[in-house]
Design a protein around this motif. Sequence first.
Motif: not given
Length: 230
Positions: A191, A202, A204
């Motif tokens: 992130v 973000e 991920t």
Amino acid sequence: MNDADVSKQIQQMVRFIRQEAEEKANEISVSAEEEFNIEKLQLVEAEKRKIRQEYERKEKQVDVRKKIEYSMQLNASRLKVLQAQDDLVNLMKDTAGKELLRIADEKKAYGRLLKDLIVQSLLRLKEPSVLLRCREADRALVESVLEEAKKEYAEKTKVHVPKITVDQRVYLPPAPSRNDAHGLHCSGGVVLASQDGKIVCENTLDARLDVVFRQKLPEIRKRLFGKVEA
């Protein structure tokens, strides 16, 4: 005219008056009976109409009740089908999420992926200085690819190499454990945020899975269930 003739005439007049009275009485009786029969017929017809109307009203109520019950049963069946479909789709997503955990096991490939995710995040943020957060378990691997990621970003954008600060106080959640599979977790990735925290990217693995799953959901449903939900 003698008394006998007078008496005879009087008797004739009496008979005539009596006959007229009887005829009039018969007419009145017949007329009254006709009026009574007409009124009785009207009352009977009125009651018949009331009975028919009441029957029609109750019949409509029964019909409406049947339609409502059928609609409720149909909706309940549809909800069960939709719930079963959602359960299957969620199971697929959970299965895909478990597969993500294997990515981090291949350190070399995972390192390249982390580098690509960092570059992609930098391209989205376009900030000269950013804060990077990762899982504590990934920190060393992230730091090993930072320089390469910064150079690649600088080459692609024709700007100076950005400053990337790895947050060493706040880490992303660890991978899910068997004991707490539904708790707060992160399967990997990074992130990135601007230094003031107003812009966040973000990137991920879980976030990317969510994005891909949302984008592909109509296609997934079509393949599984034969049609796309409206």
